[in-house]
Design an enzyme around this catalytic site. Structure first.
Site, PDB file in Angstrom:
ATOM      1  N   ALA A 118       3.532  -2.506   0.917  1.00  0.00           N
ATOM      2  CA  ALA A 118       4.849  -1.869   0.879  1.00  0.00           C
ATOM      3  C   ALA A 118       4.674  -0.416   1.295  1.00  0.00           C
ATOM      4  O   ALA A 118       3.776   0.271   0.802  1.00  0.00           O
ATOM      5  CB  ALA A 118       5.450  -1.958  -0.518  1.00  0.00           C
TER       6      ALA A 118
ATOM      7  N   VAL B 186      -0.305  -0.031  -0.894  1.00  0.00           N
ATOM      8  CA  VAL B 186       0.630   0.979  -0.411  1.00  0.00           C
ATOM      9  C   VAL B 186       0.305   1.347   1.034  1.00  0.00           C
ATOM     10  O   VAL B 186      -0.814   1.764   1.348  1.00  0.00           O
ATOM     11  CB  VAL B 186       0.594   2.241  -1.291  1.00  0.00           C
ATOM     12  CG1 VAL B 186       1.595   3.269  -0.770  1.00  0.00           C
ATOM     13  CG2 VAL B 186       0.886   1.893  -2.744  1.00  0.00           C
ATOM     14  N   LYS B 187       1.296   1.177   1.906  1.00  0.00           N
ATOM     15  CA  LYS B 187       1.123   1.554   3.312  1.00  0.00           C
ATOM     16  C   LYS B 187       1.411   3.043   3.478  1.00  0.00           C
ATOM     17  O   LYS B 187       2.450   3.539   3.044  1.00  0.00           O
ATOM     18  CB  LYS B 187       2.058   0.744   4.208  1.00  0.00           C
ATOM     19  CG  LYS B 187       1.618  -0.686   4.425  1.00  0.00           C
ATOM     20  CD  LYS B 187       2.572  -1.429   5.341  1.00  0.00           C
ATOM     21  CE  LYS B 187       2.277  -1.154   6.792  1.00  0.00           C
ATOM     22  NZ  LYS B 187       3.104  -2.024   7.687  1.00  0.00           N
ATOM     23  N   ILE B 188       0.484   3.707   4.121  1.00  0.00           N
ATOM     24  CA  ILE B 188       0.560   5.153   4.334  1.00  0.00           C
ATOM     25  C   ILE B 188       0.432   5.423   5.833  1.00  0.00           C
ATOM     26  O   ILE B 188      -0.473   4.892   6.487  1.00  0.00           O
ATOM     27  CB  ILE B 188      -0.580   5.882   3.589  1.00  0.00           C
ATOM     28  CG1 ILE B 188      -0.554   5.577   2.092  1.00  0.00           C
ATOM     29  CG2 ILE B 188      -0.524   7.377   3.853  1.00  0.00           C
ATOM     30  CD1 ILE B 188       0.564   6.240   1.323  1.00  0.00           C
TER      31      ILE B 188
END
Length: 215
Positions: A56, A82-84
């Site tokens: 996400a 977590v997509k960064i």
């Protein structure tokens, strides 16, 4: 090689699960925007039906905002990644989150040096976008080869997620290169199972069977 499905659509995920083809899910703001419902509700539902990692993405672009969003996302479920985005602030956020035990997926990677920096920052996953590179008349799969070699040379734990997959050939070449994961849109996943000769074979078998029934 693991297959992730690149979608936020619950029906597509369930269909791929029924085929046994979902080792994880990747989403992004564009995919989420196509679906009805609140962002966190959609992600929570995906996490409830998928055992593997669910990526996400944060919306903030500054360090403080990314870290705050990431911490909130990580609370949704244990399988959240977590997509960064691949930026300087993004790398700083990845470093902080890694130290806190939060898994990260550095996205929008278009060069081997970006992938190297993501690994050095401690990213769990790195997502190079092969289709978008191909759109520029360059070779996206060559980038995967470069990243795989660098990661092998220095024994990084970061896994390669081949992203922006447009066709079955991208998946095949990813597997031949030895990429860890390909994240695949539902339509490409369906295309992987298809072949004209398979269709012809089925038609031939059915035609022969009907002839036997009519005797």
């Amino acid at each position: 090689m693991k297959f992730f499905i690149d979608t936020a659509n619950i029906d597509e995920i369930k269909d791929a699960l029924a085929m046994g083809m979902v080792d994880g899910v990747t989403t992004n703001p564009s995919l989420i925007a196509k679906e009805a419902g609140e962002f966190t509700d959609i992600i929570r539902e995906i996490c409830s039906i998928v055992e593997g990692p669910v990526s996400a993405e944060v919306i903030s672009l500054d360090y403080d905002g990314m870290v705050k969003e990431a911490r909130d996302l990580a609370k949704i479920a244990d399988n959240i990644v977590v997509k960064i985005p691949m930026t300087v602030d993004g790398l700083k956020a990845v470093r902080t989150l890694t130290n806190e035990g939060i898994k990260t997926n550095v996205t929008l990677i278009f060069s081997a040096t970006q992938a190297l920096m993501a690994a050095k920052a401690g990213a769990t996953y790195a997502s190079p976008f092969v289709g978008r590179i191909d759109d520029l008349a360059l070779d996206g799969m060559n980038l995967i080869e470069e990243i795989a070699e660098i990661y092998s040379n220095y024994m990084f734990d970061t896994q390669i997620i081949v992203a922006s997959v447009r066709n079955p050939l991208h998946v095949l070449n990813s597997a031949l290169i030895g990429a860890d994961i390909a994240t695949i849109p539902h339509k490409v996943l369906s295309a992987l199972a298809s072949h004209p000769l398979t269709d012809r074979g089925i038609e031939s078998f059915m035609a022969d069977w009907k002839k036997k029934e009519n005797k």
